[in-house]
Every structure is written in C-alpha cells, then in structure tokens.
Design an enzyme around this catalytic site. Structure first.
Site, PDB file in Angstrom:
ATOM      1  N   HIS A  26     106.543  17.749 -19.249  1.00  0.00           N
ATOM      2  CA  HIS A  26     105.982  19.236 -19.494  1.00  0.00           C
ATOM      3  C   HIS A  26     107.156  19.967 -20.003  1.00  0.00           C
ATOM      4  O   HIS A  26     108.199  19.803 -19.555  1.00  0.00           O
ATOM      5  CB  HIS A  26     105.351  19.700 -18.426  1.00  0.00           C
ATOM      6  CG  HIS A  26     104.306  21.110 -18.996  1.00  0.00           C
ATOM      7  ND1 HIS A  26     104.950  22.206 -19.118  1.00  0.00           N
ATOM      8  CD2 HIS A  26     103.210  21.412 -19.200  1.00  0.00           C
ATOM      9  CE1 HIS A  26     104.021  23.074 -19.444  1.00  0.00           C
ATOM     10  NE2 HIS A  26     103.021  22.478 -19.579  1.00  0.00           N
ATOM     11  N   ASP A  55     108.684  17.910 -10.723  1.00  0.00           N
ATOM     12  CA  ASP A  55     107.673  18.675 -11.118  1.00  0.00           C
ATOM     13  C   ASP A  55     106.324  18.170 -10.498  1.00  0.00           C
ATOM     14  O   ASP A  55     105.750  17.000 -11.170  1.00  0.00           O
ATOM     15  CB  ASP A  55     107.869  18.820 -12.681  1.00  0.00           C
ATOM     16  CG  ASP A  55     106.750  19.576 -13.159  1.00  0.00           C
ATOM     17  OD1 ASP A  55     105.923  20.110 -12.311  1.00  0.00           O
ATOM     18  OD2 ASP A  55     106.476  19.657 -14.299  1.00  0.00           O
ATOM     19  N   GLN A  59     101.371  18.448 -11.434  1.00  0.00           N
ATOM     20  CA  GLN A  59      99.833  17.727 -11.544  1.00  0.00           C
ATOM     21  C   GLN A  59      99.598  16.763 -10.410  1.00  0.00           C
ATOM     22  O   GLN A  59      98.711  16.348 -10.453  1.00  0.00           O
ATOM     23  CB  GLN A  59      99.937  17.020 -12.911  1.00  0.00           C
ATOM     24  CG  GLN A  59     100.335  17.932 -14.188  1.00  0.00           C
ATOM     25  CD  GLN A  59      98.732  18.463 -14.337  1.00  0.00           C
ATOM     26  OE1 GLN A  59      97.759  18.732 -13.853  1.00  0.00           O
ATOM     27  NE2 GLN A  59      98.864  19.718 -15.196  1.00  0.00           N
ATOM     28  N   LYS A  81      96.964  25.683 -10.341  1.00  0.00           N
ATOM     29  CA  LYS A  81      96.328  24.288 -10.751  1.00  0.00           C
ATOM     30  C   LYS A  81      95.899  23.598  -9.090  1.00  0.00           C
ATOM     31  O   LYS A  81      95.292  22.615  -9.201  1.00  0.00           O
ATOM     32  CB  LYS A  81      97.501  23.413 -10.984  1.00  0.00           C
ATOM     33  CG  LYS A  81      97.882  23.725 -12.641  1.00  0.00           C
ATOM     34  CD  LYS A  81      98.921  22.767 -12.988  1.00  0.00           C
ATOM     35  CE  LYS A  81      98.990  22.877 -14.858  1.00  0.00           C
ATOM     36  NZ  LYS A  81      99.626  24.032 -15.263  1.00  0.00           N
ATOM     37  N   CYS A 131     101.675  20.953 -24.204  1.00  0.00           N
ATOM     38  CA  CYS A 131     102.939  21.137 -23.972  1.00  0.00           C
ATOM     39  C   CYS A 131     103.774  20.035 -23.542  1.00  0.00           C
ATOM     40  O   CYS A 131     104.573  20.056 -22.582  1.00  0.00           O
ATOM     41  CB  CYS A 131     103.212  22.223 -22.814  1.00  0.00           C
ATOM     42  SG  CYS A 131     102.250  23.562 -22.944  1.00  0.00           S
TER      43      CYS A 131
END
Lengths: 394, 140
Positions: free
Chosen positions: A116, A193, A196, A216, A353
């Site tokens: 991202h 990261d 997600q 999220k 993104c």
C-alpha cells in the site's frame, strides 16, 4: 443498549445494512461494543490523559492504559511496546522517519511491490533523508512476492525490510516465515504492515515492528497502533514533539518521558483507544466469525472464476484473507463498480493505493470486493449478479 | 439511474474512435487519476494561436472515454486560454453551478447526470485537465 453486534444494525429497521457492504478492506463497519466503550468514556469519564490529577483524569488514565494492555495482549507483546497513533499511515511514518536517523549511505531499505502507498512512500522519504538505498522487491506475474530472489533482495547491507502481511489487493498472506529467517540471518529489522491482517486475526508474531489501524478492525477511525517486540521501541527517537512527551523543557533543550509515551506527543486518541480495545476483545473471542469470512471469500472467488470474462488477480489456489480483486473483460472497473452500486453492492474500484503492484501486473485498475464477519451468502450472490449485469456495458 | 448516468449519448461517444495524428505533435500531456486508474494522453500542435491536430489515447471508464472523444472532436481550433476556461466551465457545470445552456457546447448536457454523482466527476474532467495542462506546459 440494544443487543445488536454492529452499529448498522441499530440504524435500520430490519437490522440489516441498507446494501451489500463489500468494502471492509477500506473501512470496516463498526462494532457496537467499540462504539459503546467510547460512549461510556465520553459520557462519564472524559478527561485528558497523562496530565491531570483530579479523579476523572485518573480514571481516564487508567482506562487508556488498560486499552494499551488489551492491545499488547492481542499482539503478544508488552504494554510499553505499544504506541497509539492516528492510524496505520501515521505509525509507518513515525517508524520510517525515526529509523531513518539510524541509517546512512551504504545501508539498504527493502520494500515490496505489494505495498500500500502508506508502506511505500514513507520509506522512499526515509531513503532520501538518510542516503540509504531503497530496494523494491518484485512480484511474480501472478502478483505474489517473488521468493526466488529472497537472498538477493535481503543482503548484509539490508537494515530494514518493510512488508505487508496481507496484500490489500489480492488478500494473500506473505510468506513471513521465510522473510523472518532471512532478516534474522543478516541482522536487519522486520516491519510488518498488518492493516489487512489484524482484521483476520493475524498478528505477525516474528515482526520487530507491526502497524495496523482501528477502522479496519471494526473499531473507530483516528487511531492506529505501532507495536514493537523484543524491545524495538528503544530504537526509536521521537519525530513529533509537544506536550505529554516531555520530561523537562529548557530554553534550548528538552528531555523525554519513558516509552511508549515519548512517542505520543500531544493529546492521544484516548477515546478511540477504548473503542479499539473493545474491538480487539471481540476479535479475540470470535475466531469462528473469521473462519466464516474466509469461507465466504472462497465462495466469491469460485463464483468469479466460473465466469469466463472475469480475471481474478493473484493465484486461485491460495486462501485469501477476505479480499478478492478482479477485472471484467471489456468493462472498466469503475463502470463495474457503478453497476454494482446501482444494485446496492458497495465495492471499491481503482488502484487501491497500490500503484506499484498494479503497474507491475499491467493493470490500470481493478474491482475489489472485501468481506467481513457481517457479510452473508446473500452479499456474495448480489456481487456475482451485479458482475453479470455489468457485462452488458461492453 | 444507471441508464441516466450511462445514457445513450455517453455510450455513443465512448465507443467512438479517436482521431489519428496528422503529424508530429508540438506538445503532449499524460494524466492519470491515481484513485480510479483512468489515463489520458493528449497531443496537440499549435498553429496561429489555436490547437490543431488534436489526438491522443485513453484507457479509462465509459465516462472518461466519452469525455475524451467529445473533447478531441470539439477542441480543434481552441486557444490554450479557451481550453483553460473550458475546464473551469465544465467543472462548474458538473458541480451544478452552471447550466449547460450557458456553455457554448450544449452537447455537454449528456454529462448532467454527473451532477448527482460527485465521485465520478473526475472521470469526465481528466481529459479537460489534460488539454488545459498541455497548453500550460507549452507556454512554460
């Protein structure tokens, strides 16, 4: 309070969303538990934290630090290694900026084409600031990390590897075990990261640093987490400054309070921290709901693959964490999404993104459907029906 | 609602072939919408202070393609300053602040459903922005 689980259930007569919400990878719907935790604080215990000595401030302090403890337990780290930020992007910027001060010419930072933009641009800036090189780990034609170049990408010069745990385009998990092994061999740091990944219960246990966002994981906006393991926060110097993080302020120099507070300048998102902690409590309890998300994702994937004019991005035989991105032959993704919107199916269309990944795959845009515990088979059926309908536009 | 947004006029324009270049362009600008992935390239020559030989390419949604086809058909003979004004006028029109009848090209009325679709206006505006920029690029 009603017995609803999700906030949208409180806002509709039928207890159902007004449409088929398949955009949870952008922002998930909010848990009532999360909302109620914040409301409780706002109604009876609203006071700034780490400042006041009155009883309301003390209680707010206590709740805020309890929330930090909840996050730490969820991630398998200690509370003093958890920093609340404004979001995952803010966490990555803090990390990249701070670590850049430990880097210099001859050092290498590794990011991947999967990232991202939030885990790409901060490292570009860190490289520019420090003089380190930025090496971009390529994906295969299928859109997964090319593990055949692992040893070539991560070398003795590598100081930081920053990689997504789950792609926000394909929903596929990275092979973190192999990456961790190599990172440890060369003595680099691993940043993950997990924006997600955490919504699907994945927390990258071996990462030195991990970031994710509240909105999220079925919690509030305006909050994210930077967490470290193995005492990683000790490496970070503040890059933003203000009240709450200073131990002493002289006319020329200042000193800082202990970790993690020295990395939280200004008033932190204390209300959102309680909402986030409530959401993580729910996630920890409801593992079965996450299994159902994966099953629904598989049904959607199979349904899309059964349509000859649909191209699903990424390998078809691997489990996806609630995300399926695709294109429809002859119909631009934005037009597919418009048709779906007209049917009450809400997906994302565009570049997600993730421009480096889309460019690597030769794609201008994709449609992304993403699933969460509130989705049902009816949502998948509506998606597939809408995709069929969109084909009339070509 | 969908049939209004993707009305027959828009679909007709979106399916049109774009003009082929007659010679080497004097200026070229490419723009991409990072959110939706629409991409346009506009190539122009400037003779006697106006654009000639407008051509280019588009990889985008129906709305972007329709806007590009319309612009390449109607932009021939525009002065760069007029292209900048056209962008401002079309922007205002899509925001509901300017009636199509107040613009010299009534055909742009086909984009009026976009007034109710804020998120799709950029798709239409991208080619107009490219034409406005190609003139600025040349002047600088």
């Amino acid at each position: 309070m009603s017995r609803a689980t999700w906030m949208f259930e409180r806002n509709s007569a039928q207890g159902q969303p007004a449409g088929h919400y398949l955009d949870s990878a952008a922002s998930a719907q909010m848990l009532c538990a999360s909302h109620d935790a914040m409301t409780l604080l706002e109604q009876g215990t609203r006071a700034n934290v780490r400042r006041g000595s009155h009883r309301l401030a003390e209680r707010a302090d206590e709740l805020y630090e309890q929330a930090r403890g909840t996050v730490a337990r969820f991630l398998g780290t200690s509370a003093d290694q958890v920093v609340f930020t404004a979001g995952a992007t803010a966490a990555l910027n803090l990390l990249a900026h701070s670590l850049s001060e430990r880097l210099g010419e001859g050092d290498e930072i590794v990011v991947t084409e999967l990232e991202h933009h939030s885990n790409f641009i901060p490292w570009q800036q860190a490289a520019r600031r420090s003089g380190a090189s930025l090496n971009v780990w390529p994906v295969t034609a299928e859109g997964v990390l090319d593990m055949s170049v692992l040893d070539h990408m991560i070398t003795a010069k590598t100081r930081v590897v920053s990689v997504t745990q789950v792609s926000n385009v394909t929903g596929l998990a990275s092979d973190l075990m192999s990456i961790v092994r190599r990172v440890r061999e060369v003595g680099a740091l691993l940043v993950v990261d997990a924006a997600q990944a955490v919504p699907h219960g994945l927390t990258a246990e071996q990462a030195d640093f991990l970031v994710f966002s509240g909105h999220k994981v079925f919690g509030p906006t305006g909050i994210g987490v930077l967490a470290a393991r193995r005492g990683g926060l000790e490496m970070l110097q503040p890059v933003s400054f203000g009240g709450g993080m200073a131990a002493g302020v002289g006319l020329r120099e200042s000193t800082w309070v202990d970790l993690p507070w020295r990395l939280e300048p200004g008033t932190p998102p204390f209300s959102q921290a309680l909402g986030l902690a409530a959401a993580l409590d729910w996630l920890a309890r409801e593992r079965g709901a996450l299994e159902e998300v994966r099953r629904l994702t598989r049904v959607a994937l199979d349904g899309l693959l059964a349509r000859p004019r649909v191209r699903v991005i990424g390998p078809h035989d691997r489990e996806r964490m609630g995300i399926v991105s695709f294109t429809v032959e002859g119909v631009h993704p934005h037009d597919v999404a418009q048709v779906l919107d007209n049917q009450g199916v809400w997906v994302r269309a565009g570049q997600m993104c993730a421009q480096p990944l889309l460019k690597a795959l030769g794609l201008g845009a994709v449609v992304r459907a993403s699933f969460a515990p509130y989705n049902t088979s009816a949502d998948v059926e509506a998606l597939l029906a809408g995709v069929d309908r969109s084909m009339a536009l070509s | 609602m969908l049939s209004e947004l993707y009305n027959s006029k828009i679909r007709e324009f979106a399916e049109r072939s774009l003009p082929m270049p007659q010679g080497e362009p004097m200026a070229e600008t490419s723009l991409e919408n990072i959110f939706c992935g629409d991409r346009v390239t506009i190539r122009v020559s400037l003779w006697d202070g106006v654009y000639r030989d407008l051509n280019g390419s588009v990889d985008g949604c129906l709305l972007c393609r329709a806007a590009m086809a319309w612009l390449l058909k109607n932009g021939e003979g525009l002065a760069p300053e007029a292209a900048t004004r056209l962008l401002a006028d079309v922007s205002a029109f899509l925001e509901g602040g300017l009636a199509a009848v107040d613009m010299p090209w009534h055909e742009l009325e086909m984009f009026s459903p976009l007034i109710a679709h804020r998120s799709r206006r950029k798709c239409v505006l991208l080619p107009f922005k490219a034409l406005a920029q190609v003139g600025q690029a040349r002047r600088s």
